[in-house]
Scaffold this motif. Structure first.
Motif, PDB file in Angstrom:
ATOM      1  N   LEU A  76     -21.830 -27.495  21.155  1.00  0.00           N
ATOM      2  CA  LEU A  76     -20.702 -27.477  22.082  1.00  0.00           C
ATOM      3  C   LEU A  76     -21.145 -27.048  23.474  1.00  0.00           C
ATOM      4  N   PRO A  77     -20.712 -27.772  24.488  1.00  0.00           N
ATOM      5  CA  PRO A  77     -20.950 -27.316  25.862  1.00  0.00           C
ATOM      6  C   PRO A  77     -19.961 -26.215  26.198  1.00  0.00           C
ATOM      7  N   TYR A  78     -20.108 -25.616  27.384  1.00  0.00           N
ATOM      8  CA  TYR A  78     -19.057 -24.735  27.869  1.00  0.00           C
ATOM      9  C   TYR A  78     -17.817 -25.599  28.097  1.00  0.00           C
ATOM     10  N   VAL A  79     -16.649 -25.050  27.740  1.00  0.00           N
ATOM     11  CA  VAL A  79     -15.418 -25.830  27.811  1.00  0.00           C
ATOM     12  C   VAL A  79     -14.384 -25.104  28.658  1.00  0.00           C
ATOM     13  N   VAL A  80     -13.809 -25.824  29.612  1.00  0.00           N
ATOM     14  CA  VAL A  80     -12.643 -25.347  30.350  1.00  0.00           C
ATOM     15  C   VAL A  80     -11.488 -26.271  29.982  1.00  0.00           C
ATOM     16  N   PHE A  81     -10.484 -25.727  29.278  1.00  0.00           N
ATOM     17  CA  PHE A  81      -9.330 -26.527  28.915  1.00  0.00           C
ATOM     18  C   PHE A  81      -8.460 -26.794  30.140  1.00  0.00           C
ATOM     19  N   VAL A  82      -7.929 -28.000  30.210  1.00  0.00           N
ATOM     20  CA  VAL A  82      -7.020 -28.379  31.285  1.00  0.00           C
ATOM     21  C   VAL A  82      -5.754 -28.924  30.636  1.00  0.00           C
ATOM     22  N   LEU A 110      -9.268 -22.844  39.946  1.00  0.00           N
ATOM     23  CA  LEU A 110     -10.439 -23.591  39.504  1.00  0.00           C
ATOM     24  C   LEU A 110     -11.710 -22.854  39.896  1.00  0.00           C
ATOM     25  N   ARG A 111     -11.758 -22.315  41.098  1.00  0.00           N
ATOM     26  CA  ARG A 111     -12.948 -21.579  41.542  1.00  0.00           C
ATOM     27  C   ARG A 111     -13.200 -20.368  40.648  1.00  0.00           C
ATOM     28  N   GLN A 112     -12.141 -19.687  40.259  1.00  0.00           N
ATOM     29  CA  GLN A 112     -12.297 -18.536  39.372  1.00  0.00           C
ATOM     30  C   GLN A 112     -12.934 -18.946  38.049  1.00  0.00           C
ATOM     31  N   ALA A 113     -12.468 -20.067  37.492  1.00  0.00           N
ATOM     32  CA  ALA A 113     -13.007 -20.536  36.219  1.00  0.00           C
ATOM     33  C   ALA A 113     -14.465 -20.954  36.358  1.00  0.00           C
ATOM     34  N   VAL A 114     -14.770 -21.696  37.424  1.00  0.00           N
ATOM     35  CA  VAL A 114     -16.151 -22.164  37.632  1.00  0.00           C
ATOM     36  C   VAL A 114     -17.095 -20.985  37.840  1.00  0.00           C
ATOM     37  N   GLU A 115     -16.688 -20.025  38.649  1.00  0.00           N
ATOM     38  CA  GLU A 115     -17.556 -18.873  38.902  1.00  0.00           C
ATOM     39  C   GLU A 115     -17.824 -18.084  37.635  1.00  0.00           C
ATOM     40  N   LYS A 116     -16.847 -18.009  36.769  1.00  0.00           N
ATOM     41  CA  LYS A 116     -17.060 -17.291  35.520  1.00  0.00           C
ATOM     42  C   LYS A 116     -18.011 -18.059  34.599  1.00  0.00           C
ATOM     43  N   VAL A 117     -17.856 -19.386  34.566  1.00  0.00           N
ATOM     44  CA  VAL A 117     -18.779 -20.199  33.780  1.00  0.00           C
ATOM     45  C   VAL A 117     -20.208 -20.027  34.279  1.00  0.00           C
ATOM     46  N   LEU A 118     -20.381 -20.065  35.593  1.00  0.00           N
ATOM     47  CA  LEU A 118     -21.713 -19.916  36.178  1.00  0.00           C
ATOM     48  C   LEU A 118     -22.321 -18.561  35.829  1.00  0.00           C
ATOM     49  N   LYS A 119     -21.509 -17.531  35.855  1.00  0.00           N
ATOM     50  CA  LYS A 119     -21.997 -16.193  35.539  1.00  0.00           C
ATOM     51  C   LYS A 119     -22.474 -16.115  34.098  1.00  0.00           C
ATOM     52  N   TYR A 121     -23.319 -18.682  32.208  1.00  0.00           N
ATOM     53  CA  TYR A 121     -24.459 -19.581  32.034  1.00  0.00           C
ATOM     54  C   TYR A 121     -25.751 -18.928  32.511  1.00  0.00           C
ATOM     55  N   GLN A 122     -25.693 -18.272  33.642  1.00  0.00           N
ATOM     56  CA  GLN A 122     -26.879 -17.623  34.181  1.00  0.00           C
ATOM     57  C   GLN A 122     -27.366 -16.503  33.273  1.00  0.00           C
ATOM     58  N   ALA A 123     -26.444 -15.862  32.599  1.00  0.00           N
ATOM     59  CA  ALA A 123     -26.816 -14.791  31.670  1.00  0.00           C
ATOM     60  C   ALA A 123     -27.335 -15.336  30.338  1.00  0.00           C
ATOM     61  N   GLN A 124     -27.111 -16.638  30.122  1.00  0.00           N
ATOM     62  CA  GLN A 124     -27.555 -17.272  28.873  1.00  0.00           C
ATOM     63  C   GLN A 124     -27.040 -16.503  27.646  1.00  0.00           C
ATOM     64  N   ASP A 125     -25.792 -16.084  27.734  1.00  0.00           N
ATOM     65  CA  ASP A 125     -25.199 -15.278  26.677  1.00  0.00           C
ATOM     66  C   ASP A 125     -24.419 -16.184  25.733  1.00  0.00           C
ATOM     67  N   THR A 126     -25.093 -16.715  24.735  1.00  0.00           N
ATOM     68  CA  THR A 126     -24.469 -17.670  23.829  1.00  0.00           C
ATOM     69  C   THR A 126     -23.307 -17.046  23.058  1.00  0.00           C
ATOM     70  N   GLN A 127     -23.482 -15.826  22.618  1.00  0.00           N
ATOM     71  CA  GLN A 127     -22.432 -15.199  21.827  1.00  0.00           C
ATOM     72  C   GLN A 127     -21.182 -14.968  22.661  1.00  0.00           C
ATOM     73  N   LYS A 128     -21.376 -14.620  23.942  1.00  0.00           N
ATOM     74  CA  LYS A 128     -20.224 -14.427  24.811  1.00  0.00           C
ATOM     75  C   LYS A 128     -19.503 -15.744  25.028  1.00  0.00           C
ATOM     76  N   HIS A 129     -20.274 -16.828  25.136  1.00  0.00           N
ATOM     77  CA  HIS A 129     -19.667 -18.155  25.280  1.00  0.00           C
ATOM     78  C   HIS A 129     -18.788 -18.473  24.087  1.00  0.00           C
ATOM     79  N   LYS A 130     -19.311 -18.180  22.895  1.00  0.00           N
ATOM     80  CA  LYS A 130     -18.520 -18.435  21.694  1.00  0.00           C
ATOM     81  C   LYS A 130     -17.237 -17.609  21.707  1.00  0.00           C
ATOM     82  N   GLY A 131     -17.369 -16.370  22.151  1.00  0.00           N
ATOM     83  CA  GLY A 131     -16.203 -15.509  22.201  1.00  0.00           C
ATOM     84  C   GLY A 131     -15.154 -16.010  23.170  1.00  0.00           C
TER      85      GLY A 131
END
Length: 272
Positions: A76-82, A110-119, A121-131
């Protein structure tokens, strides 16, 4: 740069999202899809980092897309629901709602969501992504976050079949199937719930309000009180009483009290 796919069945909505995403140099839109099958094919082929995924699409909705990706064992990629629907836990999505953007999409949101995704992603925190993903799915479906996380860890489908067409009620050795569409409203009565239907009947259900709420589509039903759920199709008007409290008047003449903690959620029904 993050590879991005935009999925939405509405051409104008896709175009608007593409225009807004150009403002983010960290994002590279590699594909746009107009339906769920295109989304699955593109995600399988291009392995994007981030997908803006419309929840409501004809034929195959966003949840089914995620389910089929899991069944195909595709990461699964990172997902932002719309989505345009916000009947369920609207206030909760306004706080740290990384994986949820409401239509029409606002640039700041939208900027808030993108900035959080970038943060993340940069941390490479897979478990946090799942959460984050599990939390968003849980809020949209009403399912327990822990169960969703367990399915993610086991590479099982992330979304189960969400909402049944009927509720089974056991009483005096009989089981009655009550169509969900026939339910007008529900209220708690001690350890039981009273399910009121369009034909004037009242069925007694021995379950908790929370359990029933998880089985009802939040686009069709709204929690208005800790002891009451209402079918949005039966709402006639919202009244403010002399004491400052609110109540709903249903099309059948029934008055249902709205508690303060659910007032904003109810008001959103009238803004659709």
């Amino acid at each position: 740069m993050l590879k991005v796919i935009v999925v939405d069945d509405e051409p104008l909505a896709r175009k608007g999202m593409l225009v807004r995403l150009r403002e983010f140099p960290e994002l590279d839109v590699v594909a746009e899809c107009s339906n769920g099958q295109q989304a699955i094919d593109s995600i399988s082929e291009l392995a994007p980092d981030l997908v803006f995924l419309d929840v409501e699409m004809p034929g195959m909705d966003g949840f089914t897309v995620l389910k089929q990706l899991q069944e195909k064992h595709i990461a699964l990629p990172y997902v932002v629901f719309v989505t345009a629907y916000d009947h369920y836990a609207f206030s909760a999505f306004e706080v740290n709602a990384l994986d949820y953007v409401l239509k029409p999409v606002e640039p700041i949101r939208l900027r808030q969501a993108v900035e959080k995704v970038l943060k993340i992603y940069q941390a490479q925190d897979t478990q946090k992504h799942k959460g984050q993903l599990a939390e968003a799915v849980a809020k949209l479906t009403g399912e327990d976050t822990g169960n969703i996380l367990q399915r993610l860890d086991n590479a099982e489908p992330v979304v189960n079949d969400r909402f049944p067409d009927a509720i089974s009620i056991k009483d005096s050795g009989e089981i009655t199937r009550v169509p969900v569409t026939a339910i007008e409203w529900v209220d708690a009565a001690g350890d039981y719930m009273c399910i009121h239907t369009r034909d004037g009947q009242t069925h007694i259900l021995r379950r908790t309000m929370k359990e029933l709420e998880q089985e009802l589509d939040p686009r069709q039903f709204v929690r208005v009180h800790r002891s009451a759920i209402v079918n949005v199709q039966t709402i006639a008007k919202l009244q403010m009483l002399a004491n400052g409290e609110h109540q709903l008047m249903l099309t059948n003449g029934q008055a249902v009290k709205v508690s303060r903690s659910y007032k904003d959620r109810v008001k959103q029904v009238f803004n659709q």
